[in-house]
Design a protein around this motif. Sequence first.
Motif, PDB file in Angstrom:
ATOM      1  N   LYS A 138      10.464  48.033  29.248  1.00 50.37           N
ATOM      2  CA  LYS A 138      11.579  47.667  28.386  1.00 50.37           C
ATOM      3  C   LYS A 138      11.249  46.388  27.614  1.00 50.37           C
ATOM      4  O   LYS A 138      10.798  45.396  28.189  1.00 50.37           O
ATOM      5  CB  LYS A 138      12.850  47.482  29.215  1.00 50.37           C
ATOM      6  N   GLY A 139      11.463  46.416  26.303  1.00 49.68           N
ATOM      7  CA  GLY A 139      11.206  45.261  25.461  1.00 49.68           C
ATOM      8  C   GLY A 139       9.810  45.223  24.871  1.00 49.68           C
ATOM      9  O   GLY A 139       9.540  44.422  23.973  1.00 49.68           O
ATOM     10  N   TYR A 140       8.920  46.086  25.353  1.00 46.18           N
ATOM     11  CA  TYR A 140       7.535  46.125  24.887  1.00 46.18           C
ATOM     12  C   TYR A 140       7.316  47.256  23.878  1.00 46.18           C
ATOM     13  O   TYR A 140       8.098  48.215  23.814  1.00 46.18           O
ATOM     14  CB  TYR A 140       6.573  46.341  26.055  1.00 46.18           C
ATOM     15  N   SER A 141       6.228  47.146  23.141  1.00 48.03           N
ATOM     16  CA  SER A 141       5.707  48.274  22.364  1.00 48.03           C
ATOM     17  C   SER A 141       4.481  48.819  23.076  1.00 48.03           C
ATOM     18  O   SER A 141       3.798  48.094  23.802  1.00 48.03           O
ATOM     19  CB  SER A 141       5.314  47.831  20.948  1.00 48.03           C
ATOM     20  N   GLY A 181       0.462  55.475  16.087  1.00 50.36           N
ATOM     21  CA  GLY A 181       0.071  55.129  17.446  1.00 50.36           C
ATOM     22  C   GLY A 181       0.879  54.004  18.060  1.00 50.36           C
ATOM     23  O   GLY A 181       0.598  53.592  19.187  1.00 50.36           O
ATOM     24  N   VAL A 182       1.906  53.506  17.346  1.00 56.25           N
ATOM     25  CA  VAL A 182       2.692  52.370  17.836  1.00 56.25           C
ATOM     26  C   VAL A 182       4.103  52.839  18.176  1.00 56.25           C
ATOM     27  O   VAL A 182       4.880  53.221  17.298  1.00 56.25           O
ATOM     28  CB  VAL A 182       2.742  51.239  16.789  1.00 56.25           C
ATOM     29  N   TRP A 183       4.442  52.792  19.459  1.00 55.18           N
ATOM     30  CA  TRP A 183       5.720  53.288  19.964  1.00 55.18           C
ATOM     31  C   TRP A 183       6.521  52.111  20.492  1.00 55.18           C
ATOM     32  O   TRP A 183       6.024  51.323  21.294  1.00 55.18           O
ATOM     33  CB  TRP A 183       5.472  54.330  21.058  1.00 55.18           C
ATOM     34  N   CYS A 184       7.762  51.995  20.044  1.00 57.07           N
ATOM     35  CA  CYS A 184       8.537  50.766  20.235  1.00 57.07           C
ATOM     36  C   CYS A 184       9.808  51.003  21.040  1.00 57.07           C
ATOM     37  O   CYS A 184      10.343  52.114  21.080  1.00 57.07           O
ATOM     38  CB  CYS A 184       8.916  50.177  18.884  1.00 57.07           C
ATOM     39  N   ASP A 185      10.289  49.922  21.633  1.00 61.11           N
ATOM     40  CA  ASP A 185      11.609  49.921  22.259  1.00 61.11           C
ATOM     41  C   ASP A 185      12.639  50.127  21.145  1.00 61.11           C
ATOM     42  O   ASP A 185      12.695  49.353  20.182  1.00 61.11           O
ATOM     43  CB  ASP A 185      11.826  48.578  22.962  1.00 61.11           C
ATOM     44  N   LEU A 186      13.449  51.160  21.262  1.00 57.99           N
ATOM     45  CA  LEU A 186      14.408  51.484  20.201  1.00 57.99           C
ATOM     46  C   LEU A 186      15.409  50.361  19.981  1.00 57.99           C
ATOM     47  O   LEU A 186      15.821  50.097  18.841  1.00 57.99           O
ATOM     48  CB  LEU A 186      15.136  52.794  20.524  1.00 57.99           C
ATOM     49  N   TYR A 211       8.997  42.473  12.577  1.00 58.49           N
ATOM     50  CA  TYR A 211       9.170  43.020  13.926  1.00 58.49           C
ATOM     51  C   TYR A 211       8.248  42.337  14.929  1.00 58.49           C
ATOM     52  O   TYR A 211       8.674  41.903  16.008  1.00 58.49           O
ATOM     53  CB  TYR A 211       8.907  44.532  13.905  1.00 58.49           C
ATOM     54  N   PHE A 212       6.950  42.244  14.593  1.00 60.12           N
ATOM     55  CA  PHE A 212       5.992  41.699  15.555  1.00 60.12           C
ATOM     56  C   PHE A 212       6.131  40.190  15.728  1.00 60.12           C
ATOM     57  O   PHE A 212       5.619  39.626  16.700  1.00 60.12           O
ATOM     58  CB  PHE A 212       4.562  42.077  15.163  1.00 60.12           C
ATOM     59  N   ILE A 213       6.798  39.529  14.801  1.00 64.46           N
ATOM     60  CA  ILE A 213       7.102  38.115  15.006  1.00 64.46           C
ATOM     61  C   ILE A 213       8.223  37.977  16.035  1.00 64.46           C
ATOM     62  O   ILE A 213       8.201  37.106  16.896  1.00 64.46           O
ATOM     63  CB  ILE A 213       7.493  37.454  13.672  1.00 64.46           C
ATOM     64  N   GLN A 217       5.390  41.443  22.350  1.00 65.80           N
ATOM     65  CA  GLN A 217       4.786  41.991  23.570  1.00 65.80           C
ATOM     66  C   GLN A 217       4.355  43.434  23.346  1.00 65.80           C
ATOM     67  O   GLN A 217       5.176  44.302  23.045  1.00 65.80           O
ATOM     68  CB  GLN A 217       5.774  41.896  24.735  1.00 65.80           C
ATOM     69  N   VAL A 218       3.059  43.668  23.511  1.00 65.98           N
ATOM     70  CA  VAL A 218       2.484  44.996  23.255  1.00 65.98           C
ATOM     71  C   VAL A 218       1.601  45.403  24.429  1.00 65.98           C
ATOM     72  O   VAL A 218       0.792  44.601  24.910  1.00 65.98           O
ATOM     73  CB  VAL A 218       1.650  45.005  21.964  1.00 65.98           C
TER      74      VAL A 218
END
Length: 329
Positions: A138-141, A181-186, A211-213, A217-218
């Motif tokens: 949770k909270g990560y990509s 290839g990048v899957w994110c917390d909705l 978003y990444f700023i 966390q990935v």
Amino acid sequence: MALLNELPLVSQKRGWPWNEEVEQDVYESKKHWPKISIITPSYNQGKFIEETIRSILLQNYPNLEYIVIDGGSTDDTVDIIRKYEKWITFWVSEKDKGQANAINKGIDKSTGDIFNWINSDDYLAPDALVTIANAFKKGYSVAGNVYNFYDSDPGFKDIIQNKGLSGHQFLSLKSTFHQPGVWCDLNNIKAAGKFPEQSSYYFDRIFFTAYFIQFSQVIYSNEILVHFRYHENSKTLVIRDSKADELIDYYNELLKNPLFEDFKKDLKLALKYQLLPEKHISDWEYENAHKKIGSRLSSYLGLMLKKPELIQSRHFFTKLKRSVLQNLT
């Protein structure tokens, strides 16, 4: 229940995802799986979309929310969607304002834990969703690999590994970013706001810059998650051969934004060593595409004299090798 025997038969096709599926026993390790929301934005991709749909459904993922947003296709796309509507959570075919608008509409319908969109000319790799769900926190990509391919060139092999997706690296364009290839917390996706619908080509990079700023966390995976198709109408090829004005304008706006004060160095480096060189070289190629080899070579070297800063850009030498010198052999 496994779906392969329930889905419409496509007798002339073989292999994944036509007569193969992900075995259900891969999901026996957990009782509860995070909900995965996938959107397929589509417009006149009837040639490819059935493969996309089947690759998602035949994951046999036990907690899938699948949404198809079609922009009012005039080919056989809607007929294909209707073949599978029993297994699609929601779909619509209506005129929209482009791909970013379609994705925003789909996000408004999404209720999962994990989110991504898969375009209607690409398809998931076998076991992609179990890989993503097992890695997810949770909270990560979750960022995995993408296999680029050409239908017309079976020997072509290009595997892109997403890496360096932190704020500074992403802004300076030193990261490797391949969206499928990048899957994110909705929840993070929704908190980051809407995809910019005024952007024609770079809406994903513009969105993920902020978003990444915010959400840095990935979790990285070495598994291939998605097969990404290059073809003559592929937007990625259009971008590759187009000017970078859209992204240049965006970066110049960020330089004026006090929220990006700590990232000014990254923005300036990206403009100087990548975006502006790409623009200059793209402009040159457009103006010299039909000239003879000798004229192309001399004008390209002349570009170096006019803009000596290009020497510091790898794009100058890449273009020299690929577009100029190779035609001399």
